[in-house]
Structures are given as structure tokens and as C-alpha cells.
Design a protein around this motif. Structure first.
Motif, PDB file in Angstrom:
ATOM      1  N   MET A   1       0.849  -1.187   0.000  1.00 52.38           N
ATOM      2  CA  MET A   1       0.000   0.000   0.000  1.00 52.38           C
ATOM      3  C   MET A   1       0.890   1.243   0.000  1.00 52.38           C
ATOM      4  SD  MET A   1      -3.079   0.906   2.631  1.00 52.38           S
ATOM      5  CE  MET A   1      -2.021   0.715   4.050  1.00 52.38           C
ATOM      6  N   THR A   2       0.908   2.009  -1.115  1.00 54.86           N
ATOM      7  CA  THR A   2       1.750   3.174  -1.264  1.00 54.86           C
ATOM      8  C   THR A   2       1.054   4.401  -0.697  1.00 54.86           C
ATOM      9  OG1 THR A   2       2.685   2.235  -3.277  1.00 54.86           O
ATOM     10  CG2 THR A   2       3.024   4.583  -2.897  1.00 54.86           C
ATOM     11  N   VAL A   3       1.809   5.191   0.075  1.00 54.21           N
ATOM     12  CA  VAL A   3       1.273   6.404   0.671  1.00 54.21           C
ATOM     13  C   VAL A   3       1.959   7.599   0.034  1.00 54.21           C
ATOM     14  CG1 VAL A   3       0.898   7.687   2.798  1.00 54.21           C
ATOM     15  CG2 VAL A   3       0.867   5.191   2.837  1.00 54.21           C
ATOM     16  N   THR A   4       1.204   8.449  -0.675  1.00 55.32           N
ATOM     17  CA  THR A   4       1.756   9.627  -1.323  1.00 55.32           C
ATOM     18  C   THR A   4       1.703  10.822  -0.385  1.00 55.32           C
ATOM     19  OG1 THR A   4      -0.375  10.298  -2.239  1.00 55.32           O
ATOM     20  CG2 THR A   4       0.922   8.718  -3.517  1.00 55.32           C
ATOM     21  N   SER A   5       2.440  11.879  -0.757  1.00 56.76           N
ATOM     22  CA  SER A   5       2.435  13.096   0.059  1.00 56.76           C
ATOM     23  C   SER A   5       1.049  13.728   0.105  1.00 56.76           C
ATOM     24  CB  SER A   5       3.451  14.099  -0.500  1.00 56.76           C
ATOM     25  OG  SER A   5       3.136  14.425  -1.852  1.00 56.76           O
ATOM     26  N   LYS A   6       0.297  13.617  -0.993  1.00 56.51           N
ATOM     27  CA  LYS A   6      -1.062  14.159  -1.021  1.00 56.51           C
ATOM     28  C   LYS A   6      -1.959  13.418  -0.036  1.00 56.51           C
ATOM     29  CE  LYS A   6      -4.925  15.159  -4.138  1.00 56.51           C
ATOM     30  NZ  LYS A   6      -5.415  15.079  -5.538  1.00 56.51           N
ATOM     31  N   GLU A   7      -1.820  12.100   0.016  1.00 57.41           N
ATOM     32  CA  GLU A   7      -2.616  11.316   0.957  1.00 57.41           C
ATOM     33  C   GLU A   7      -2.241  11.644   2.394  1.00 57.41           C
ATOM     34  OE1 GLU A   7      -1.808   7.376  -0.571  1.00 57.41           O
ATOM     35  OE2 GLU A   7      -3.928   7.166  -1.091  1.00 57.41           O
ATOM     36  N   ILE A   8      -0.962  11.888   2.641  1.00 52.43           N
ATOM     37  CA  ILE A   8      -0.527  12.238   3.993  1.00 52.43           C
ATOM     38  C   ILE A   8      -1.184  13.540   4.436  1.00 52.43           C
ATOM     39  CG2 ILE A   8       1.446  12.973   5.377  1.00 52.43           C
ATOM     40  CD1 ILE A   8       3.155  11.007   3.789  1.00 52.43           C
ATOM     41  N   ILE A   9      -1.192  14.543   3.545  1.00 51.64           N
ATOM     42  CA  ILE A   9      -1.729  15.855   3.907  1.00 51.64           C
ATOM     43  C   ILE A   9      -3.246  15.825   4.036  1.00 51.64           C
ATOM     44  CG2 ILE A   9      -2.017  18.243   3.107  1.00 51.64           C
ATOM     45  CD1 ILE A   9       0.753  17.984   1.785  1.00 51.64           C
ATOM     46  N   HIS A  10      -3.916  15.195   3.101  1.00 48.05           N
ATOM     47  CA  HIS A  10      -5.372  15.268   3.046  1.00 48.05           C
ATOM     48  C   HIS A  10      -6.081  14.136   3.794  1.00 48.05           C
ATOM     49  CE1 HIS A  10      -5.438  18.655   0.312  1.00 48.05           C
ATOM     50  NE2 HIS A  10      -4.522  18.054  -0.435  1.00 48.05           N
ATOM     51  N   ARG A  11      -5.361  13.057   4.114  1.00 48.78           N
ATOM     52  CA  ARG A  11      -6.028  11.939   4.775  1.00 48.78           C
ATOM     53  C   ARG A  11      -5.367  11.565   6.092  1.00 48.78           C
ATOM     54  NH1 ARG A  11      -6.833   6.980   1.137  1.00 48.78           N
ATOM     55  NH2 ARG A  11      -8.242   6.501   2.844  1.00 48.78           N
ATOM     56  N   LEU A  12      -4.096  11.154   6.037  1.00 48.98           N
ATOM     57  CA  LEU A  12      -3.457  10.679   7.267  1.00 48.98           C
ATOM     58  C   LEU A  12      -3.301  11.783   8.309  1.00 48.98           C
ATOM     59  CD1 LEU A  12      -0.642   8.158   6.240  1.00 48.98           C
ATOM     60  CD2 LEU A  12      -2.674   7.740   7.637  1.00 48.98           C
ATOM     61  N   LEU A  13      -2.896  12.967   7.885  1.00 43.23           N
ATOM     62  CA  LEU A  13      -2.650  14.039   8.849  1.00 43.23           C
ATOM     63  C   LEU A  13      -3.902  14.416   9.637  1.00 43.23           C
ATOM     64  CD1 LEU A  13      -0.672  15.994  10.097  1.00 43.23           C
ATOM     65  CD2 LEU A  13      -1.117  17.591   8.209  1.00 43.23           C
ATOM     66  N   PRO A  14      -5.054  14.664   8.990  1.00 45.66           N
ATOM     67  CA  PRO A  14      -6.247  14.977   9.788  1.00 45.66           C
ATOM     68  C   PRO A  14      -6.736  13.797  10.623  1.00 45.66           C
ATOM     69  CG  PRO A  14      -6.807  14.820   7.461  1.00 45.66           C
ATOM     70  CD  PRO A  14      -5.310  14.832   7.545  1.00 45.66           C
ATOM     71  N   ILE A  15      -6.612  12.572  10.093  1.00 43.79           N
ATOM     72  CA  ILE A  15      -7.039  11.405  10.865  1.00 43.79           C
ATOM     73  C   ILE A  15      -6.189  11.267  12.125  1.00 43.79           C
ATOM     74  CG2 ILE A  15      -7.154   8.878  10.865  1.00 43.79           C
ATOM     75  CD1 ILE A  15      -7.886   9.020   7.898  1.00 43.79           C
ATOM     76  N   LEU A  16      -4.868  11.368  11.958  1.00 45.71           N
ATOM     77  CA  LEU A  16      -3.972  11.264  13.109  1.00 45.71           C
ATOM     78  C   LEU A  16      -4.141  12.449  14.054  1.00 45.71           C
ATOM     79  CD1 LEU A  16      -0.734   9.987  11.324  1.00 45.71           C
ATOM     80  CD2 LEU A  16      -2.282   8.674  12.785  1.00 45.71           C
ATOM     81  N   SER A  17      -4.412  13.628  13.516  1.00 41.62           N
ATOM     82  CA  SER A  17      -4.621  14.802  14.364  1.00 41.62           C
ATOM     83  C   SER A  17      -5.857  14.630  15.242  1.00 41.62           C
ATOM     84  CB  SER A  17      -4.767  16.059  13.497  1.00 41.62           C
ATOM     85  OG  SER A  17      -3.599  16.316  12.763  1.00 41.62           O
ATOM     86  N   ALA A  18      -6.914  14.078  14.663  1.00 40.46           N
ATOM     87  CA  ALA A  18      -8.130  13.829  15.453  1.00 40.46           C
ATOM     88  C   ALA A  18      -7.850  12.886  16.613  1.00 40.46           C
ATOM     89  CB  ALA A  18      -9.228  13.259  14.557  1.00 40.46           C
ATOM     90  N   GLN A  19      -7.078  11.840  16.339  1.00 43.91           N
ATOM     91  CA  GLN A  19      -6.765  10.892  17.404  1.00 43.91           C
ATOM     92  C   GLN A  19      -5.820  11.512  18.435  1.00 43.91           C
ATOM     93  OE1 GLN A  19      -8.606   8.186  17.456  1.00 43.91           O
ATOM     94  NE2 GLN A  19      -9.439   9.030  15.556  1.00 43.91           N
ATOM     95  N   ALA A  20      -4.892  12.365  17.988  1.00 42.64           N
ATOM     96  CA  ALA A  20      -3.974  13.012  18.921  1.00 42.64           C
ATOM     97  C   ALA A  20      -4.726  13.948  19.857  1.00 42.64           C
ATOM     98  CB  ALA A  20      -2.897  13.779  18.149  1.00 42.64           C
ATOM     99  N   ILE A  21      -5.671  14.705  19.306  1.00 41.07           N
ATOM    100  CA  ILE A  21      -6.480  15.594  20.151  1.00 41.07           C
ATOM    101  C   ILE A  21      -7.324  14.778  21.119  1.00 41.07           C
ATOM    102  CG2 ILE A  21      -8.370  17.266  20.121  1.00 41.07           C
ATOM    103  CD1 ILE A  21      -7.264  18.242  17.417  1.00 41.07           C
ATOM    104  N   GLY A  22      -7.881  13.684  20.622  1.00 41.23           N
ATOM    105  CA  GLY A  22      -8.658  12.815  21.507  1.00 41.23           C
ATOM    106  C   GLY A  22      -7.820  12.239  22.623  1.00 41.23           C
ATOM    107  N   LEU A  23      -6.596  11.827  22.288  1.00 37.33           N
ATOM    108  CA  LEU A  23      -5.711  11.260  23.302  1.00 37.33           C
ATOM    109  C   LEU A  23      -5.316  12.304  24.334  1.00 37.33           C
ATOM    110  CD1 LEU A  23      -3.989   8.909  24.333  1.00 37.33           C
ATOM    111  CD2 LEU A  23      -2.191   9.625  22.745  1.00 37.33           C
TER     112      LEU A  23
END
Length: 413
Positions: A1-23
Motif C-alpha cells: 500500500m503506497t502512501v503519497t504526500s497528497k494522501e498524507i496531507i489530506h487523509r493521514l494528517l487529519p485522521i492522526l490529528s483527530a486521534q492526537a487531540i482525543g488522546l
């Protein structure tokens, strides 16, 4: 599963940010709760918040599954949303009945107040969940982050602060959760308005099918809802509300990382699974192998995270955790293992949805749930030590039951 920079910015970053705020909010909430709220009140509150998901997790579960599965590809999202909201309105009597039944089991002496609060919270939680489901399906993760962050903050801080400032005990905790649910619903309704403005003529054939609006997903969701709150209820029933308070805090410590890891992985991989072509046996076998790899990764990371938190609890007692909640330490890893078991089953449910084998979800979900429910109750009847041992074993159940039944359903046997 390849992760591009666009996916990091638009998908992984907000998903991880939501979990970080929750934590971060959860950690601060543990500090407040362990110092301000008594274990008995916190145990009763834990039972209530487990019941407050009865709308999103049971009564409206099929509708939320419908939105999750079809929102991304829907040619007319306004009509899909309108049909979903209309179906939600038609199910309000069932939500009232479910809340009344839960109240009779939990608080028969205060049934008017308790049932009213439970109904309001259940409905508001569903609205927020509907909005988040639509945003996640559309891959609008930055918008979803706004709702998730707001819910994390209000869930962690409102209850303990209302408890200590009002002196109203358990009633303050329940009222604060109502305010939290209301804030989430307001944020969710604001997010959904963008699709209400794009009105168009409805299609000749309705989008919502009986598979999602009928009783099938309600039965499956009821089993999932029972699993989500099962251990809290078991501890309160067999070992008392004070032990339930310790277990509730332990769940906030040991289960939060397994839950977060599961949410991140599922949000990231589910759109690819749903977009995959599973029309032939070879494609379904490929999909199953992909799911197995993700599940193996999830279980390893989740259990490692729970074990790490468990090892750190003695160091945190007296600083993050008040000494009066020291007995919660014995439940931390067990709570994490149980959360891992519950989340593992969700991956195989998503597999069947992606393969368009929705009808097979019944046997798979109910089979795994039955094993976990029976095992939990029987072990609790044997004593607290047996119950803890069962929680440690529980992550094995989805591999033995859910995966085996899902593989059989995909092969057509």
C-alpha cells in the motif's frame, strides 16, 4: 500500500490529528476525573454513556452503514441524505422503546429523568455520528477533524467540571454528557448543511434499500452495542459500581489507544476496500489477504500499546491518576485486550461489506459476539480472576470465529 504526500496531507494528517487531540483530551480528562469524581458515581456514569450510543449503534446502525457504503459514489448526495433523515424520523418510536427498556434495567426508580436524558443523548449522538460517517466516506477528513476535536474536548472536560462546580453528583455527570452530545449534533448539523443546499429532483428509484433500513442491521448492531458496553455492565452487576468505576477509568487508559489505532486504520483502508472489484473468487481472496494483513498489523500495535500503558500506570499513579483510583491498574491491559477483540471484528464486517456480502454479516457478527458475550458472563460468574483471564484471551476469538465465518461466506460455502 503506497502512501503519497497528497494522501498524507489530506487523509493521514487529519485522521492522526483527530486521534492526537482525543488522546490529549482523554489524558487530561483522566487527571480531572480521578481527582474530582468518586469511583461509584463514575461507575454509574460509565454505564449511562455505554447506553447513550443505543441510537447510533443499534436503532440507526443500518442507516449509518448505508451512508458509509454508498455516500462516496452517490450521484445525488442531497437525496441520499434526505432519505436517511426521513428514515431516522420514522424510527424514533423504536428509539423511545429502546431507551425505556434500558432505563427499566438500569434506573427504574428515576425512570422519567433517566429515560429523557438517555433518549435526548442517543438522538444527538446519532446526528453527530451521521455527519462524521458522511464526511469520512467522502474523504473530507479535515472537516471531520473539526467535529472530532470538539467532541473530544467536551467529552473529557464537561463532566468532571460540572460535577465539581454544581455538587449535583451523578446528575451533573449525565447533564454534562447531554451538553456534550448537543455540541456534537450542532457541529454535525452544520457540516451536513452543505449538502442540503444542493437540492435536486429525487431519482425515480429510491436509494435506500430494505437491507439497510430493515431489521437485519439492527440485530447485528444490537450485538455490537452489547459488546461495547458489556464489560462495564458485567463488572457493575457482578462486582459492584465501585469496581465498575475502577474498570471505567482503566478502559479510558488501556482501551483508548487500541480504539484509536483501529479507527485510523479503518478510516484509511476502508475506502480502498469498498472501491475494490470483488466480483470473482480470485478478487475476493485477494481482498481477504489484504484485510488479514491489516488486522495482523492492528492486533500487534494495539496490544503493544495497551501493554505499554499498563506498564506505565504505576508510574502515573499519584501524578496523572489519583491514588484513590489505584485499584484501576489491575484492569488496564485487560481493558485494552477486550477493546482489541471488539475492533478486530469490525474489520471483518467491513470486508463483507466491501465484497457486497452484506447478508453474510449476520452469521459472522453474531457468531463472534455470542462467543464474547457468553465468555464474559460465564467467566464473571466464576469470579473476578476468571473474568480478567477471559479478557486476556478475548482477542483470539475474532480470529477463530469472525475470520473463519467470513472466509466461508466469501467462498460461497
Amino acid at each position: 500500500m503506497t502512501v503519497t504526500s497528497k494522501e498524507i496531507i489530506h487523509r493521514l494528517l487529519p485522521i492522526l490529528s483527530a486521534q492526537a487531540i482525543g488522546l490529549a483530551s482523554g489524558v487530561a480528562g483522566v487527571w480531572l476525573v480521578s481527582r474530582l469524581v468518586t469511583p461509584a458515581d463514575y461507575g454509574a456514569y460509565g454505564v449511562f454513556i455505554a447506553q447513550a450510543t443505543i441510537g447510533a449503534s443499534v436503532v440507526y446502525a443500518g442507516l449509518l452503514q448505508f451512508v458509509s457504503r454508498h455516500w462516496q459514489a452517490a450521484p445525488d448526495r442531497f437525496t441520499l441524505l434526505r432519505e436517511t433523515l426521513a428514515a431516522m424520523g420514522s424510527k424514533i418510536p423504536w428509539l423511545l422503546i429502546a431507551c425505556a427498556a434500558a432505563t427499566l434495567l438500569t434506573a427504574p426508580r428515576q425512570w422519567v429523568l433517566y429515560a429523557s436524558l438517555l433518549f435526548a443523548c442517543a438522538l444527538l449522538v446519532t446526528v453527530a455520528q451521521l455527519a462524521q460517517t458522511a464526511l469520512q466516506a467522502a474523504r473530507e477528513h479535515w472537516r471531520d477533524l473539526g467535529i472530532s476535536a470538539g467532541l473530544s474536548v467536551t467529552r473529557s472536560f464537561l463532566p468532571p467540571l460540572c460535577y465539581v462546580t454544581t455538587g449535583a453528583g451523578l446528575t451533573a455527570l449525565l447533564t454534562a454528557f447531554l451538553l456534550h452530545a448537543g455540541a456534537g449534533a450542532a457541529l454535525g448539523a452544520a457540516a451536513l448543511r452543505r449538502w442540503r443546499r444542493g437540492a435536486s429532483l429525487p431519482p425515480a428509484i429510491p436509494m435506500l434499500s430494505s437491507v439497510y433500513s430493515g431489521p437485519r442491521f439492527v440485530a447485528l448492531a444490537a450485538a455490537g452495542w452489547i459488546l461495547a458496553g458489556l464489560n462495564r455492565w458485567i463488572v457493575a452487576w457482578f462486582f459492584g459500581v465501585e469496581q465498575a468505576g475502577y474498570f471505567n477509568l482503566a478502559t479510558n487508559l488501556g482501551a483508548v489507544l487500541p480504539w484509536m489505532v483501529g479507527v485510523v486504520l479503518l478510516q484509511y483502508v476502508q475506502p480502498q476496500w469498498f472501491a475494490a472489484d470483488a466480483s470473482d473468487p480470485a478478487a475476493r481472496e485477494h481482498l481477504l489477504r489484504a484485510v488479514d494483513r491489516i488486522v495482523l498489523l492492528y492486533v500487534a500495535v494495539a496490544l503493544a500499546a495497551a501493554a505499554t500503558v499498563h506498564a506505565c500506570v504505576p508510574l502515573l499513579t499519584g501524578t496523572l491518576i489519583s491514588p484513590r483510583y489505584a485499584d484501576a491498574s489491575g484492569f488496564v491491559f485487560m481493558a485494552g485486550a477486550s477493546a482489541t477483540a471488539g475492533s478486530t471484528g469490525v474489520f471483518y464486517h467491513a470486508l463483507l461489506m466491501a465484497a457486497k456480502r452484506e447478508r453474510a454479516c449476520s452469521a459472522v457478527d453474531l457468531g463472534g459476539a455470542a462467543c464474547l458475550i457468553v465468555g464474559g458472563v460465564v467467566s464473571a460468574m466464576a469470579g473476578l480472576a476468571w473474568f480478567k483471564s477471559w479478557l486476556l484471551f478475548s482477542p483470539v476469538v475474532p480470529w477463530l470465529v469472525n475470520r473463519t465465518l467470513a472466509r466461508r461466506a466469501l467462498s460461497g460455502r
